[in-house]
Design a protein around this motif. Structure first.
Motif, PDB file in Angstrom:
ATOM      1  N   LEU A   1      -1.988  -3.582  -5.018  1.00 50.73           N
ATOM      2  CA  LEU A   1      -1.627  -2.757  -3.871  1.00 50.73           C
ATOM      3  C   LEU A   1      -2.428  -3.127  -2.628  1.00 50.73           C
ATOM      4  O   LEU A   1      -2.357  -2.432  -1.614  1.00 50.73           O
ATOM      5  N   ALA A   2      -3.194  -4.215  -2.687  1.00 50.27           N
ATOM      6  CA  ALA A   2      -4.157  -4.538  -1.630  1.00 50.27           C
ATOM      7  C   ALA A   2      -3.523  -4.623  -0.252  1.00 50.27           C
ATOM      8  O   ALA A   2      -4.147  -4.261   0.754  1.00 50.27           O
ATOM      9  N   ASP A   3      -2.283  -5.091  -0.149  1.00 46.63           N
ATOM     10  CA  ASP A   3      -1.640  -5.271   1.148  1.00 46.63           C
ATOM     11  C   ASP A   3      -0.983  -3.992   1.668  1.00 46.63           C
ATOM     12  O   ASP A   3      -0.474  -3.977   2.792  1.00 46.63           O
ATOM     13  N   ALA A   4      -0.976  -2.942   0.874  1.00 43.45           N
ATOM     14  CA  ALA A   4      -0.277  -1.713   1.252  1.00 43.45           C
ATOM     15  C   ALA A   4      -1.124  -0.860   2.187  1.00 43.45           C
ATOM     16  O   ALA A   4      -2.266  -0.522   1.873  1.00 43.45           O
TER      17      ALA A   4
ATOM     18  N   GLU B   1      -6.498   6.690  -3.266  1.00 42.87           N
ATOM     19  CA  GLU B   1      -7.434   6.777  -2.156  1.00 42.87           C
ATOM     20  C   GLU B   1      -7.740   5.373  -1.661  1.00 42.87           C
ATOM     21  O   GLU B   1      -8.055   4.482  -2.452  1.00 42.87           O
ATOM     22  N   ARG B   2      -7.649   5.188  -0.350  1.00 40.96           N
ATOM     23  CA  ARG B   2      -7.877   3.860   0.224  1.00 40.96           C
ATOM     24  C   ARG B   2      -9.150   3.876   1.061  1.00 40.96           C
ATOM     25  O   ARG B   2      -9.311   4.702   1.961  1.00 40.96           O
ATOM     26  N   ALA B   3     -10.045   2.950   0.762  1.00 42.85           N
ATOM     27  CA  ALA B   3     -11.286   2.813   1.508  1.00 42.85           C
ATOM     28  C   ALA B   3     -11.721   1.361   1.455  1.00 42.85           C
ATOM     29  O   ALA B   3     -11.591   0.694   0.424  1.00 42.85           O
ATOM     30  N   ALA B   4     -12.228   0.859   2.585  1.00 45.25           N
ATOM     31  CA  ALA B   4     -12.714  -0.524   2.674  1.00 45.25           C
ATOM     32  C   ALA B   4     -11.668  -1.529   2.213  1.00 45.25           C
ATOM     33  O   ALA B   4     -11.991  -2.546   1.583  1.00 45.25           O
TER      34      ALA B   4
ATOM     35  N   HIS C   1      10.192  -5.416  10.699  1.00 46.27           N
ATOM     36  CA  HIS C   1       8.787  -5.380  10.311  1.00 46.27           C
ATOM     37  C   HIS C   1       8.732  -5.340   8.786  1.00 46.27           C
ATOM     38  O   HIS C   1       9.203  -4.377   8.171  1.00 46.27           O
ATOM     39  N   ARG C   2       8.143  -6.352   8.188  1.00 46.61           N
ATOM     40  CA  ARG C   2       8.043  -6.440   6.735  1.00 46.61           C
ATOM     41  C   ARG C   2       6.694  -5.868   6.294  1.00 46.61           C
ATOM     42  O   ARG C   2       5.650  -6.289   6.798  1.00 46.61           O
ATOM     43  N   ILE C   3       6.723  -4.901   5.374  1.00 45.73           N
ATOM     44  CA  ILE C   3       5.493  -4.273   4.913  1.00 45.73           C
ATOM     45  C   ILE C   3       5.486  -4.224   3.382  1.00 45.73           C
ATOM     46  O   ILE C   3       6.508  -4.449   2.727  1.00 45.73           O
ATOM     47  N   THR C   4       4.305  -3.956   2.843  1.00 48.34           N
ATOM     48  CA  THR C   4       4.168  -3.629   1.433  1.00 48.34           C
ATOM     49  C   THR C   4       3.733  -2.170   1.334  1.00 48.34           C
ATOM     50  O   THR C   4       2.793  -1.752   2.015  1.00 48.34           O
ATOM     51  N   ALA C   5       4.421  -1.388   0.523  1.00 49.69           N
ATOM     52  CA  ALA C   5       4.085   0.015   0.309  1.00 49.69           C
ATOM     53  C   ALA C   5       3.647   0.217  -1.137  1.00 49.69           C
ATOM     54  O   ALA C   5       4.102  -0.485  -2.043  1.00 49.69           O
ATOM     55  N   ALA C   6       2.754   1.169  -1.334  1.00 47.50           N
ATOM     56  CA  ALA C   6       2.408   1.609  -2.686  1.00 47.50           C
ATOM     57  C   ALA C   6       3.440   2.664  -3.075  1.00 47.50           C
ATOM     58  O   ALA C   6       3.390   3.800  -2.607  1.00 47.50           O
TER      59      ALA C   6
END
Length: 209
Positions: A115-118, A76-79, A148-153
């Motif tokens: 995982l902060a950047d995901a 769960e992602r919040a804030a 496009h470079r991304i970070t995924a969880a």
């Protein structure tokens, strides 16, 4: 539980397996899906996915099960931070070792801050989850050959270990996108709504006859 108005079915091409998803993409994406595969041992996974209107992932719950074991992970992602919770019954490692395979990593992660950047979750073996960055990045409207470079969880099946994964998505013109991670590259065919039609080496969409 809300009724989902759309569905897609994929057949795995790398192993015996499949995925069926029910979804609503009217405001971001809400989806429920089931995956099955026989490697490294037979397993079934069920997931529920919710994104924000911009298609960034808000919540994913995945449950994987096989003979004598069951694992569950929720992200769960919040804030700007991920909360990761897990549950486990039985002994997946015993089943893997008995079949001659290495042990699995523990479900979840001991450091969610990795995982902060995901902004996206990627469930291994699932073509649906490639649609998330395609929509979020607006690749259909982007100039071709712009990476496009991304970070995924990245949630690994069947063990449900969660690790950060550096990925690159590059639009190749209408209906095609290049996915790259480490030394792996695949040119993926998409339909007009950005869902995978063919993912070489992984899966192909099967439509009703």
């Amino acid at each position: 539980m809300p009724t989902m108005p759309k569905s897609i079915f994929w057949s795995r091409t790398d192993t015996a397996g499949s995925e069926h998803v029910l979804f609503d993409d009217g405001h971001g994406l809400a989806a429920r899906g089931t995956l099955l595969a026989v490697d490294p041992i037979p397993w079934t996974a069920r997931y529920q996915l919710t994104t924000a209107p911009d298609w960034s992932t808000s919540r994913v719950e995945v449950e994987a099960e096989g003979p004598g074991w069951l694992r569950r992970v929720t992200l769960e992602r919040a804030a700007g931070r991920w909360r990761v919770t897990t549950a486990e019954q039985g002994n997946l490692d015993a089943a893997l070792v008995a079949a001659g395979h290495p042990r699995s990593g523990l479900p979840g992660t001991d450091d969610p801050d990795r995982l902060a950047d995901a902004l996206d979750v990627d469930l291994s073996g699932s073509p649906l989850f490639n649609t998330l960055p395609v929509h979020r990045l607006g690749l259909a409207a982007q100039p071709a050959d712009l990476p496009h470079r991304i970070t995924a969880a990245w949630v690994l099946l069947p063990g449900l270990e969660v690790v950060p994964a550096e990925q690159i998505y590059t639009g190749l013109g209408p209906g095609r996108v290049r996915f790259a991670s480490g030394t792996f590259t695949a040119d993926i065919d998409l339909d007009a709504d950005g869902y995978v039609v063919r993912y070489p080496g992984l899966a192909e969409r099967i439509d009703p006859r």
